[in-house]
Motif scaffolding. Structure first.
Motif, PDB file in Angstrom:
ATOM      1  N   UNK A 172       0.761  -1.061   0.173  1.00  0.00           N
ATOM      2  CA  UNK A 172      -0.111   0.234  -0.108  1.00  0.00           C
ATOM      3  C   UNK A 172       0.638   1.471  -0.075  1.00  0.00           C
ATOM      4  N   UNK A 173       2.251   1.294  -0.405  1.00  0.00           N
ATOM      5  CA  UNK A 173       2.960   2.241  -0.177  1.00  0.00           C
ATOM      6  C   UNK A 173       2.674   3.330  -1.246  1.00  0.00           C
ATOM      7  N   UNK A 174       2.618   4.550  -0.760  1.00  0.00           N
ATOM      8  CA  UNK A 174       2.263   5.926  -1.555  1.00  0.00           C
ATOM      9  C   UNK A 174       3.429   6.858  -1.670  1.00  0.00           C
ATOM     10  N   UNK A 175       4.031   6.936  -0.660  1.00  0.00           N
ATOM     11  CA  UNK A 175       5.159   8.147  -0.479  1.00  0.00           C
ATOM     12  C   UNK A 175       6.350   7.440  -0.129  1.00  0.00           C
ATOM     13  N   UNK A 199       2.463   8.430  -4.840  1.00  0.00           N
ATOM     14  CA  UNK A 199       2.106   9.949  -5.039  1.00  0.00           C
ATOM     15  C   UNK A 199       3.406  10.805  -4.936  1.00  0.00           C
ATOM     16  N   UNK A 200       4.247  10.291  -4.313  1.00  0.00           N
ATOM     17  CA  UNK A 200       5.309  11.238  -4.006  1.00  0.00           C
ATOM     18  C   UNK A 200       6.544  10.272  -3.733  1.00  0.00           C
ATOM     19  N   UNK A 220       5.665  14.322 -11.698  1.00  0.00           N
ATOM     20  CA  UNK A 220       6.228  15.543 -12.035  1.00  0.00           C
ATOM     21  C   UNK A 220       7.563  15.680 -11.294  1.00  0.00           C
ATOM     22  N   UNK A 221       8.559  16.070 -11.915  1.00  0.00           N
ATOM     23  CA  UNK A 221       9.861  16.300 -11.063  1.00  0.00           C
ATOM     24  C   UNK A 221       9.847  17.968 -11.062  1.00  0.00           C
ATOM     25  N   UNK A 238       2.991  13.419  -7.845  1.00  0.00           N
ATOM     26  CA  UNK A 238       1.836  13.243  -8.751  1.00  0.00           C
ATOM     27  C   UNK A 238       1.019  14.831  -8.678  1.00  0.00           C
ATOM     28  N   UNK A 239       0.990  15.512  -9.674  1.00  0.00           N
ATOM     29  CA  UNK A 239       0.252  16.770  -9.350  1.00  0.00           C
ATOM     30  C   UNK A 239      -0.655  16.875 -10.547  1.00  0.00           C
TER      31      UNK A 239
END
Length: 591
Positions: A172-175, A199-200, A220-221, A238-239
């Motif tokens: 479930x890793x997001x960041x 997401x990050x 997005x970098x 993620x933006x």
């Protein structure tokens, strides 16, 4: 509850105010408060003890004094970063006793992602985890399905078993924030990218890595920095399309033509990840932003009059008035009027007295720049070999303007005697960290440091490197600091005159709070080294967190098997800049 508590100021406070105060102080202070006022019932209050913070608590010998009093079932956040001296089994038992733990910071400890640790962590509902892994660890495969945010520090590890290791353990890793000491290629970075749920992602590596197209992963970098003296840093997120700016971050905004100059000269972005994110989200522009950190370190031909003028304009602007961390080169202190009157560039064509601070002009041009951000807390000033020393060194006394400084890192040219340090240490009473580097032999600098160091009343960390250091004299002067706050000392030299047991014993006896001592003396005799090491070992045994070492070789250039804990190595041995970079110990809690 004691009578002293009933008669104290705290008893008169509303209960919710007192609870708020107690919940914000560190765990050691909380325990002392409850012990003095005999009010241990606060240690059972979930609002007071939901967070235990033991980060860098070097005075902590073991965990027994914590374990006996606090209701662990109330704890949701535990910070044991840098508790490197306690065995993994004891830390593991301590962690797993907190059955409702949601956040665990265990960076630079003996815990890792080894099988026994992942098995223990998998029994908890941890949502946020900070951990370190080294090449001795065989990464386990126990799933931790609740972890959504992860910091992982990877030291001397070339692969993490397979490209799908992180996804297997943390489905479930997001960041993800990954800090790699020595990458062998794309593999470790690519571990970050498996799956499309991220997401990050923050990446920090201490070597160049091949470019990776993060756009392929819908990331997005917004920060991509290869600046010298810093690890390679990349921040991706993620933006949405609405969040992204229509123009390049580095593109000229408004009337600030200085940014265009830096862009044309291919300079690194001087601001850090936080400011870069605010810019890309269009929360501000280069005209309206208030920078937190600025790093203008450079090397080679990029230093010219256009570059210097652009840096000066940016530092004079309203955007720099709230800067807390700054890294600059000596060329910023160039006194154009003095340079023109001297008419030559070679500083060695003058006598030392002629180019010393004694000739400092009454008002230096850089004073108007420095007065724009007098709230500065961290300053790094490095030598620029493209500018004239006889002019630039006249600006060093201006450092004393920054009375709020907590950290100061200085590279001193051989043409500077260091006499300004006395005034700096007298005025900067909050200074906790002082690092001074002089790559050539500078005897007058030794004299100045010995005279000035006793004024450093708040000093905790001291690092000094010179070709020759009078160790006995310097150690004797360190003993003159009345406030006993020194915790870490690093002295590096090739030669010394006297190095005897007497001053060393005096330093250790007068400063029992010392935790880390490292002396690198390249021409030291084996007899002197053994004498010093035996002396240090006698005092080292009094506390398990103490690390005292004397060496003749640059062992830290190769970390394999070197007995220095990561926190001391990273903060006291490495020479990376700390400005406009990433610091997990300071920032991961808000990641």
């Amino acid at each position: 509850m004691s009578e002293s508590f009933k008669n104290s100021y705290f008893y008169s406070l509303p209960n919710e105010v007192l609870i708020k105060i107690l919940s914000d102080i560190d765990t050691f202070t909380l325990l002392s408060f409850c012990d003095v006022y005999q009010c241990d019932y606060f240690l059972q209050d979930r609002n007071v003890i939901r967070k235990i913070d033991l980060c860098k608590k070097y005075e902590l010998e073991d965990l027994s004094q914590i374990s006996k009093k606090i209701a662990f079932e109330r704890v949701t956040t535990l910070n044991i970063n840098c508790i490197y001296w306690i065995q993994a089994a004891k830390l593991r038992k301590f962690v797993t006793s907190m059955v409702n733990l949601e956040v665990l910071y265990a960076i630079h400890t003996n815990l890792s992602l080894a099988s026994v640790d992942t098995e223990a962590f998998s029994k908890l509902n941890i949502k946020k985890l900070g951990i370190s892994v080294n090449r001795r660890d065989e990464v386990g495969n126990h799933r931790m399905p609740t972890v959504e945010t992860l910091y992982i520090s990877v030291v001397k590890v070339k692969t993490l078993i397979s490209p799908f290791t992180l996804e297997t353990i943390f489905p479930q890793l997001r960041k993800l924030w990954i800090d790699v000491e020595e990458p062998s290629g794309r593999e470790i970075i690519l571990h970050c990218l498996n799956g499309e749920s991220k997401s990050k992602i923050f990446c920090q590596v201490n070597a160049p890595v091949p470019s990776i197209n993060f756009d392929h992963y819908w990331l997005t970098t917004y920060y991509n920095n290869r600046r010298a003296r810093q690890p390679y840093v990349m921040c991706c997120e993620k933006l949405s399309v609405k969040q992204l700016r229509s123009k390049s971050i580095f593109e000229i905004e408004g009337k600030l033509g200085s940014w265009q100059v830096l862009d044309e000269l291919h300079c690194s972005k001087p601001y850090g990840p936080k400011d870069a994110r605010r810019l890309i989200l269009n929360e501000c522009t280069l005209d309206t932003i208030f920078f937190e950190e600025l790093n203008f370190y450079h090397s080679g031909p990029v230093c010219n009059s256009r570059c210097r003028e652009a840096v000066e304009d940016i530092l004079r602007s309203p955007c720099s008035t709230r800067v807390k961390k700054l890294c600059v080169m000596m060329c910023l202190l160039l006194n154009k009027n003095a340079s023109a009157s001297v008419g030559v560039r070679d500083p060695y064509s003058f006598s030392r007295k002629r180019i010393g601070i004694e000739n400092c002009v009454p008002t230096h041009p850089a004073e108007n720049i420095f007065k724009n951000f007098l709230g500065l807390e961290h300053l790094e000033l490095y030598v620029c070999h493209e500018t004239a020393h006889h002019s630039a060194i006249q600006g060093y006394p201006l450092i004393s303007l920054f009375e709020h400084l907590e950290s100061l890192i200085l590279e001193i040219p051989v043409t500077l005697d260091g006499s300004f340090l006395t005034q700096v240490l007298q005025k900067c009473q909050n200074l906790q960290k002082l690092e001074i580097l002089s790559i050539a032999q500078n005897e007058k600098l030794n004299f100045s440091i010995c005279n000035a160091i006793s004024s450093a009343s708040s000093l905790k960390d001291f690092r000094y490197e010179n070709h020759r250091i009078p160790l006995d004299k310097l150690i004797e002067n360190l003993c003159l600091i009345k406030s006993k706050k020194l915790e870490r000392i690093v002295l590096i030299c090739t030669e010394t005159d006297n190095f005897s047991a007497g001053p060393l014993k005096q330093l250790l006896e007068m400063n029992p709070q010392l935790v880390f001592l490292y002396f690198l003396i390249r021409s030291c005799t084996e007899k002197s080294r053994r004498m010093a090491q035996d002396t240090l070992n006698t005092y080292k045994k009094k506390h398990p967190s103490k690390v005292f070492r004397v060496s003749k070789t640059d062992e830290f250039s190769s970390r394999s098997g070197y007995p220095i804990p990561d926190v001391h190595f990273c903060e006291m041995i490495k020479s990376d800049s700390n400005v406009a970079s990433l610091s997990a110990l300071e920032e991961f809690d808000s990641f």
